[in-house]
Design a protein around this motif. Structure first.
Motif, PDB file in Angstrom:
ATOM      1  N   THR A   3       0.825  -1.202   0.000  1.00  0.00           N
ATOM      2  CA  THR A   3       0.000   0.000   0.000  1.00  0.00           C
ATOM      3  C   THR A   3       0.857   1.249   0.000  1.00  0.00           C
ATOM      4  O   THR A   3       0.590   2.199  -0.726  1.00  0.00           O
ATOM      5  CB  THR A   3      -0.945   0.001   1.207  1.00  0.00           C
ATOM      6  N   VAL A   4       1.933   1.254   0.817  1.00  0.00           N
ATOM      7  CA  VAL A   4       2.818   2.416   0.878  1.00  0.00           C
ATOM      8  C   VAL A   4       3.470   2.650  -0.475  1.00  0.00           C
ATOM      9  O   VAL A   4       3.531   3.771  -0.973  1.00  0.00           O
ATOM     10  CB  VAL A   4       3.877   2.231   1.977  1.00  0.00           C
TER      11      VAL A   4
ATOM     12  N   PRO B  31      -8.793   5.367   8.950  1.00  0.00           N
ATOM     13  CA  PRO B  31      -8.265   4.006   8.956  1.00  0.00           C
ATOM     14  C   PRO B  31      -8.136   3.450   7.542  1.00  0.00           C
ATOM     15  O   PRO B  31      -9.040   3.582   6.723  1.00  0.00           O
ATOM     16  CB  PRO B  31      -9.313   3.233   9.768  1.00  0.00           C
ATOM     17  N   GLY B  32      -6.988   2.867   7.269  1.00  0.00           N
ATOM     18  CA  GLY B  32      -6.760   2.251   5.967  1.00  0.00           C
ATOM     19  C   GLY B  32      -6.240   3.188   4.904  1.00  0.00           C
ATOM     20  O   GLY B  32      -5.938   2.744   3.794  1.00  0.00           O
ATOM     21  N   SER B  33      -6.116   4.468   5.208  1.00  0.00           N
ATOM     22  CA  SER B  33      -5.632   5.422   4.203  1.00  0.00           C
ATOM     23  C   SER B  33      -4.138   5.644   4.363  1.00  0.00           C
ATOM     24  O   SER B  33      -3.599   5.591   5.463  1.00  0.00           O
ATOM     25  CB  SER B  33      -6.383   6.754   4.309  1.00  0.00           C
ATOM     26  N   GLN B  34      -3.475   5.857   3.231  1.00  0.00           N
ATOM     27  CA  GLN B  34      -2.049   6.176   3.214  1.00  0.00           C
ATOM     28  C   GLN B  34      -1.895   7.605   2.710  1.00  0.00           C
ATOM     29  O   GLN B  34      -2.467   7.967   1.677  1.00  0.00           O
ATOM     30  CB  GLN B  34      -1.285   5.210   2.313  1.00  0.00           C
ATOM     31  N   VAL B  35      -1.140   8.417   3.446  1.00  0.00           N
ATOM     32  CA  VAL B  35      -0.989   9.831   3.119  1.00  0.00           C
ATOM     33  C   VAL B  35       0.451  10.106   2.698  1.00  0.00           C
ATOM     34  O   VAL B  35       1.396   9.737   3.398  1.00  0.00           O
ATOM     35  CB  VAL B  35      -1.369  10.725   4.316  1.00  0.00           C
TER      36      VAL B  35
ATOM     37  N   VAL C 205      -1.383  13.620  -1.112  1.00  0.00           N
ATOM     38  CA  VAL C 205      -2.129  12.618  -1.875  1.00  0.00           C
ATOM     39  C   VAL C 205      -2.532  11.513  -0.913  1.00  0.00           C
ATOM     40  O   VAL C 205      -1.700  10.999  -0.158  1.00  0.00           O
ATOM     41  CB  VAL C 205      -1.293  12.050  -3.036  1.00  0.00           C
ATOM     42  N   VAL C 206      -3.804  11.168  -0.930  1.00  0.00           N
ATOM     43  CA  VAL C 206      -4.337  10.139  -0.040  1.00  0.00           C
ATOM     44  C   VAL C 206      -4.819   8.964  -0.886  1.00  0.00           C
ATOM     45  O   VAL C 206      -5.567   9.158  -1.854  1.00  0.00           O
ATOM     46  CB  VAL C 206      -5.499  10.680   0.822  1.00  0.00           C
TER      47      VAL C 206
END
Length: 232
Positions: free
Chosen positions: A6-7, A112-116, A129-130
């Protein structure tokens, strides 16, 4: 999906979007050390495909100011101005369809579950960017075929001609300015340069696309089919 993948996806998406975010300096993508302000303006769109996710660009003060100033003092629509950045980010996720963009706030797209990922310039953070994956989104079921009678009825309409129009933007002017128009007058439209053109059939929006040149004639390459609820 693992945290590592994900990252990596988020960094790749942010790096692709960075050159298309309005900024006075080049931007680079780096993992964010904190969440953006919850009340910051955000433009978000979903991607449906092998990897289904929500992508968002959260505006920092510099970017928000640039859009508010626009071209010649005319404010730009954030959803239109940042759609190219979202399209570039979506392309890093593989084949998929980018849904229409909408404007919201950062507090509604981070969680929760989001990468910023931060988009950094030499003088600070310009945007974020999310990326948030949509777990368990099944592929769309096959559309059932039409009954043969209905299909025959539709085929009878196939040769009906419809008027198709490509619209790159609009402007509202008072009557006195319309009467003062002369050759050479420049009209500012409500679209950012490079923004998508609307494809309209008999007054109804059906698609969006990019203007191209084919054999010295203008043409429109379709990039998005607009669903019925969004065809306004």
């Amino acid at each position: 999906m693992s945290t590592t993948s994900t990252v990596v996806d988020a960094l790749a998406a942010a790096a692709a979007a960075a050159p298309l975010v309005p900024a006075a300096v080049p931007l680079g993508a780096v993992p964010a050390t904190g969440a953006p302000p919850a009340d910051a303006l955000a433009v978000v769109a979903g991607v449906v495909g092998p990897v289904s996710a929500e992508l968002a660009v959260v505006l920092g003060p510099q970017v928000a100011h640039a859009l508010a100033e626009g071209a010649g003092g005319a404010a730009l629509d954030p959803a239109v101005a940042l759609r190219p950045a979202l399209q570039a980010a979506a392309a890093t996720l593989g084949d998929g369809v980018l849904e229409p963009a909408r404007v919201t706030t950062a507090g509604l797209v981070t969680g929760p579950g989001s990468q910023v990922v931060a988009l950094e310039g030499v003088d600070g953070t310009y945007a974020w960017v999310v990326v948030r994956e949509r777990p368990g989104v099944p592929p769309q079921a096959a559309t059932p075929s039409l009954p043969s009678q209905r299909g025959a009825s539709l085929r009878a309409l196939y040769d009906v001609e419809l008027t198709l129009t490509a619209e790159i933007g609009r402007a509202r002017l008072p009557l006195r300015q319309v009467l003062d128009l002369t050759p050479g007058t420049v009209l500012e439209l409500d679209r950012a340069a490079g923004g998508p053109a609307d494809v309209v059939v008999n007054g109804r929006l059906i698609a969006r696309g990019e203007v191209v040149v084919v054999d010295e004639d203008f043409a429109v390459r379709i990039t998005e089919i607009v669903s019925a609820p969004d065809a306004v």
